[in-house]
Design a protein around this motif. Structure first.
Motif, PDB file in Angstrom:
ATOM      1  N   VAL A 107     -16.104  19.176   2.170  1.00 55.95           N
ATOM      2  CA  VAL A 107     -16.153  18.390   3.405  1.00 55.95           C
ATOM      3  C   VAL A 107     -14.757  18.015   3.858  1.00 55.95           C
ATOM      4  O   VAL A 107     -14.397  18.176   5.042  1.00 55.95           O
ATOM      5  CB  VAL A 107     -16.999  17.117   3.206  1.00 55.95           C
ATOM      6  N   GLU A 108     -13.937  17.534   2.919  1.00 62.15           N
ATOM      7  CA  GLU A 108     -12.607  17.048   3.284  1.00 62.15           C
ATOM      8  C   GLU A 108     -11.656  18.165   3.715  1.00 62.15           C
ATOM      9  O   GLU A 108     -10.606  17.902   4.316  1.00 62.15           O
ATOM     10  CB  GLU A 108     -11.979  16.256   2.126  1.00 62.15           C
ATOM     11  N   ASP A 109     -12.021  19.411   3.413  1.00 67.90           N
ATOM     12  CA  ASP A 109     -11.145  20.538   3.745  1.00 67.90           C
ATOM     13  C   ASP A 109     -11.640  21.351   4.946  1.00 67.90           C
ATOM     14  O   ASP A 109     -11.006  22.341   5.320  1.00 67.90           O
ATOM     15  CB  ASP A 109     -11.033  21.476   2.540  1.00 67.90           C
ATOM     16  N   THR A 110     -12.755  20.961   5.548  1.00 68.76           N
ATOM     17  CA  THR A 110     -13.338  21.747   6.630  1.00 68.76           C
ATOM     18  C   THR A 110     -12.603  21.512   7.945  1.00 68.76           C
ATOM     19  O   THR A 110     -12.611  20.402   8.476  1.00 68.76           O
ATOM     20  CB  THR A 110     -14.827  21.393   6.823  1.00 68.76           C
ATOM     21  N   PRO A 111     -11.957  22.538   8.494  1.00 71.64           N
ATOM     22  CA  PRO A 111     -11.265  22.384   9.783  1.00 71.64           C
ATOM     23  C   PRO A 111     -12.265  22.183  10.921  1.00 71.64           C
ATOM     24  O   PRO A 111     -13.399  22.673  10.862  1.00 71.64           O
ATOM     25  CB  PRO A 111     -10.515  23.713   9.941  1.00 71.64           C
ATOM     26  N   VAL A 112     -11.839  21.500  11.945  1.00 68.10           N
ATOM     27  CA  VAL A 112     -12.699  21.268  13.103  1.00 68.10           C
ATOM     28  C   VAL A 112     -13.153  22.595  13.703  1.00 68.10           C
ATOM     29  O   VAL A 112     -14.314  22.734  14.114  1.00 68.10           O
ATOM     30  CB  VAL A 112     -11.962  20.422  14.162  1.00 68.10           C
ATOM     31  N   GLN A 113     -12.264  23.579  13.745  1.00 67.82           N
ATOM     32  CA  GLN A 113     -12.627  24.867  14.341  1.00 67.82           C
ATOM     33  C   GLN A 113     -13.761  25.537  13.580  1.00 67.82           C
ATOM     34  O   GLN A 113     -14.671  26.130  14.176  1.00 67.82           O
ATOM     35  CB  GLN A 113     -11.419  25.798  14.398  1.00 67.82           C
ATOM     36  N   ASP A 114     -13.730  25.460  12.253  1.00 74.76           N
ATOM     37  CA  ASP A 114     -14.808  26.044  11.454  1.00 74.76           C
ATOM     38  C   ASP A 114     -16.118  25.295  11.693  1.00 74.76           C
ATOM     39  O   ASP A 114     -17.186  25.908  11.797  1.00 74.76           O
ATOM     40  CB  ASP A 114     -14.454  26.002   9.964  1.00 74.76           C
ATOM     41  N   LEU A 115     -16.037  23.977  11.758  1.00 73.64           N
ATOM     42  CA  LEU A 115     -17.226  23.181  12.052  1.00 73.64           C
ATOM     43  C   LEU A 115     -17.796  23.572  13.413  1.00 73.64           C
ATOM     44  O   LEU A 115     -19.014  23.788  13.554  1.00 73.64           O
ATOM     45  CB  LEU A 115     -16.870  21.693  12.041  1.00 73.64           C
ATOM     46  N   ASP A 116     -16.932  23.694  14.419  1.00 74.60           N
ATOM     47  CA  ASP A 116     -17.375  24.054  15.763  1.00 74.60           C
ATOM     48  C   ASP A 116     -17.995  25.446  15.789  1.00 74.60           C
ATOM     49  O   ASP A 116     -19.014  25.681  16.457  1.00 74.60           O
ATOM     50  CB  ASP A 116     -16.206  23.990  16.741  1.00 74.60           C
ATOM     51  N   ASP A 117     -17.405  26.389  15.065  1.00 72.61           N
ATOM     52  CA  ASP A 117     -17.922  27.759  15.056  1.00 72.61           C
ATOM     53  C   ASP A 117     -19.321  27.820  14.447  1.00 72.61           C
ATOM     54  O   ASP A 117     -20.212  28.490  14.990  1.00 72.61           O
ATOM     55  CB  ASP A 117     -16.985  28.676  14.272  1.00 72.61           C
ATOM     56  N   VAL A 118     -19.506  27.139  13.328  1.00 76.67           N
ATOM     57  CA  VAL A 118     -20.814  27.148  12.667  1.00 76.67           C
ATOM     58  C   VAL A 118     -21.871  26.503  13.543  1.00 76.67           C
ATOM     59  O   VAL A 118     -22.971  27.041  13.718  1.00 76.67           O
ATOM     60  CB  VAL A 118     -20.733  26.442  11.294  1.00 76.67           C
ATOM     61  N   MET A 119     -21.556  25.357  14.108  1.00 68.37           N
ATOM     62  CA  MET A 119     -22.526  24.668  14.959  1.00 68.37           C
ATOM     63  C   MET A 119     -22.783  25.443  16.250  1.00 68.37           C
ATOM     64  O   MET A 119     -23.919  25.480  16.745  1.00 68.37           O
ATOM     65  CB  MET A 119     -22.038  23.253  15.277  1.00 68.37           C
ATOM     66  N   ALA A 120     -21.744  26.086  16.784  1.00 70.99           N
ATOM     67  CA  ALA A 120     -21.888  26.821  18.037  1.00 70.99           C
ATOM     68  C   ALA A 120     -22.833  28.004  17.884  1.00 70.99           C
ATOM     69  O   ALA A 120     -23.693  28.243  18.744  1.00 70.99           O
ATOM     70  CB  ALA A 120     -20.528  27.306  18.534  1.00 70.99           C
ATOM     71  N   ILE A 121     -22.705  28.759  16.822  1.00 74.03           N
ATOM     72  CA  ILE A 121     -23.545  29.947  16.640  1.00 74.03           C
ATOM     73  C   ILE A 121     -24.910  29.575  16.061  1.00 74.03           C
ATOM     74  O   ILE A 121     -25.957  29.991  16.574  1.00 74.03           O
ATOM     75  CB  ILE A 121     -22.834  30.976  15.744  1.00 74.03           C
ATOM     76  N   ASN A 122     -24.916  28.782  14.998  1.00 69.96           N
ATOM     77  CA  ASN A 122     -26.179  28.501  14.311  1.00 69.96           C
ATOM     78  C   ASN A 122     -27.109  27.597  15.110  1.00 69.96           C
ATOM     79  O   ASN A 122     -28.323  27.815  15.121  1.00 69.96           O
ATOM     80  CB  ASN A 122     -25.911  27.852  12.957  1.00 69.96           C
ATOM     81  N   PHE A 123     -26.560  26.583  15.772  1.00 71.73           N
ATOM     82  CA  PHE A 123     -27.412  25.646  16.501  1.00 71.73           C
ATOM     83  C   PHE A 123     -27.327  25.807  18.017  1.00 71.73           C
ATOM     84  O   PHE A 123     -28.325  26.065  18.678  1.00 71.73           O
ATOM     85  CB  PHE A 123     -27.076  24.199  16.123  1.00 71.73           C
ATOM     86  N   ARG A 124     -26.132  25.665  18.567  1.00 67.33           N
ATOM     87  CA  ARG A 124     -26.001  25.681  20.032  1.00 67.33           C
ATOM     88  C   ARG A 124     -26.461  27.006  20.624  1.00 67.33           C
ATOM     89  O   ARG A 124     -27.166  27.043  21.639  1.00 67.33           O
ATOM     90  CB  ARG A 124     -24.550  25.389  20.401  1.00 67.33           C
ATOM     91  N   GLY A 125     -26.077  28.111  19.992  1.00 68.13           N
ATOM     92  CA  GLY A 125     -26.501  29.417  20.470  1.00 68.13           C
ATOM     93  C   GLY A 125     -28.010  29.582  20.407  1.00 68.13           C
ATOM     94  O   GLY A 125     -28.632  30.121  21.321  1.00 68.13           O
ATOM     95  N   THR A 126     -28.606  29.095  19.313  1.00 61.71           N
ATOM     96  CA  THR A 126     -30.063  29.129  19.171  1.00 61.71           C
ATOM     97  C   THR A 126     -30.720  28.321  20.281  1.00 61.71           C
ATOM     98  O   THR A 126     -31.685  28.763  20.910  1.00 61.71           O
ATOM     99  CB  THR A 126     -30.472  28.588  17.801  1.00 61.71           C
ATOM    100  N   TYR A 127     -30.206  27.130  20.522  1.00 65.54           N
ATOM    101  CA  TYR A 127     -30.757  26.255  21.558  1.00 65.54           C
ATOM    102  C   TYR A 127     -30.726  26.943  22.929  1.00 65.54           C
ATOM    103  O   TYR A 127     -31.726  26.956  23.659  1.00 65.54           O
ATOM    104  CB  TYR A 127     -29.955  24.958  21.605  1.00 65.54           C
ATOM    105  N   LEU A 128     -29.584  27.520  23.267  1.00 63.70           N
ATOM    106  CA  LEU A 128     -29.433  28.107  24.597  1.00 63.70           C
ATOM    107  C   LEU A 128     -30.273  29.371  24.765  1.00 63.70           C
ATOM    108  O   LEU A 128     -30.796  29.636  25.852  1.00 63.70           O
ATOM    109  CB  LEU A 128     -27.959  28.399  24.865  1.00 63.70           C
ATOM    110  N   CYS A 129     -30.414  30.151  23.696  1.00 58.24           N
ATOM    111  CA  CYS A 129     -31.287  31.327  23.772  1.00 58.24           C
ATOM    112  C   CYS A 129     -32.740  30.896  23.985  1.00 58.24           C
ATOM    113  O   CYS A 129     -33.474  31.504  24.780  1.00 58.24           O
ATOM    114  CB  CYS A 129     -31.165  32.166  22.507  1.00 58.24           C
ATOM    115  N   ILE A 130     -33.156  29.850  23.279  1.00 57.52           N
ATOM    116  CA  ILE A 130     -34.503  29.309  23.480  1.00 57.52           C
ATOM    117  C   ILE A 130     -34.668  28.840  24.923  1.00 57.52           C
ATOM    118  O   ILE A 130     -35.694  29.092  25.567  1.00 57.52           O
ATOM    119  CB  ILE A 130     -34.770  28.142  22.512  1.00 57.52           C
ATOM    120  N   GLN A 131     -33.667  28.162  25.416  1.00 56.50           N
ATOM    121  CA  GLN A 131     -33.726  27.627  26.780  1.00 56.50           C
ATOM    122  C   GLN A 131     -33.909  28.738  27.806  1.00 56.50           C
ATOM    123  O   GLN A 131     -34.781  28.659  28.688  1.00 56.50           O
ATOM    124  CB  GLN A 131     -32.451  26.837  27.071  1.00 56.50           C
TER     125      GLN A 131
END
Length: 259
Positions: A107-131
């Protein structure tokens, strides 16, 4: 009688739109959907090196495959892709959100960019495709099937994959929220939650003898899962056989969550 029950699982004449279809799990389930009768629309990253393998597998089933390049981290790219799909005359039946990435770090070593990439593809992308998929179903007043990919990590938090666990928990709850809103429209939304599946994304963990031994010891069936273990469930959730099932998260984990 046997013929009629088998017809429940047929996807003949259906169109399945799939993200992540070139991955280990994605290739297995996309081929299974084609074998069940569905034509495939594959949403892929540009120049995906595994794209020819997927095309070959689908064409071997006698079904049609159409490929659209898309950046799942970019909402404009997602919207443009779906607009192009509808403009081509394709009619929505099935959406499978299988695209996903992970990052292994504390957790303490996770860069913001990596966090954003994971959330963008795994969640946000899923949400928008569903939409986008749901909007077209609602416009046409058609029923449809949405299959998301969550993970046992949505329920069983693990070390060094905090962003991944969080993204898959979001997908699991999104599945329930979508099912609540659209069930009355004949649109089902369910999630497949794999356990430890032997894919390229998990190859480092699979070949780590100590880690792999812990996985096998914790899994009631005493082995890692294979992508083929998910094929039947994917066809079931995409077919008429699951018409009265929605908002569910189904574990494919060899018994880990049942212990």
């Amino acid at each position: 009688m046997s013929g009629s029950i088998l017809n429940l699982f047929s996807l003949q004449g259906k169109t399945a739109i799939i993200t992540g279809g070139t991955g280990g799990i994605g290739l297995a389930i996309t081929t299974a959907l084609a074998e069940a009768g569905a034509n495939i629309i594959s949403i892929e990253v540009p120049h995906d090196p595994a794209s020819p393998l997927l095309r070959q597998a689908i064409e071997a089933t006698g079904r049609k495959i159409t490929v659209y390049d898309c950046n799942l981290k970019d909402h404009e790219s997602i919207r443009a892709t779906f607009h192009a799909i509808w403009a081509s005359g394709s009619v929505p039946d099935i959406l499978v959100n299988c695209a996903g990435i992970t990052r292994h770090m504390k957790v303490e070593d996770t860069p913001v960019q990596d966090l954003d990439d994971v959330m963008a593809i795994n969640f946000r992308g899923t949400y928008l495709c569903i939409q986008e998929f749901g909007r077209e179903l609602l416009r046409l007043q058609r029923p449809g099937k949405i299959i998301n990919f969550a993970s046992i990590a949505a329920f069983l938090a693990q070390t060094n994959i905090s962003a991944y666990c969080s993204s898959k928990a979001a997908v699991q709850n999104l599945t329930r929220a979508v099912s609540n809103e659209w069930a009355g429209k004949g649109i089902t939304c369910n999630a497949i939650c794999p356990g430890f599946i032997h894919t390229k994304m998990c190859e480092d963990l699979y070949t780590d003898k100590e880690f792999s031994a812990r996985v096998v010891a914790r899994t009631s069936m005493g082995r890692w899962g294979e992508p083929e273990d998910i094929r039947g469930l994917a066809v079931f959730l995409a077919s008429a056989a699951s018409d009265f099932i929605t908002g569910e998260s189904v574990f494919v984990d060899g018994g880990i969550m049942g212990r």
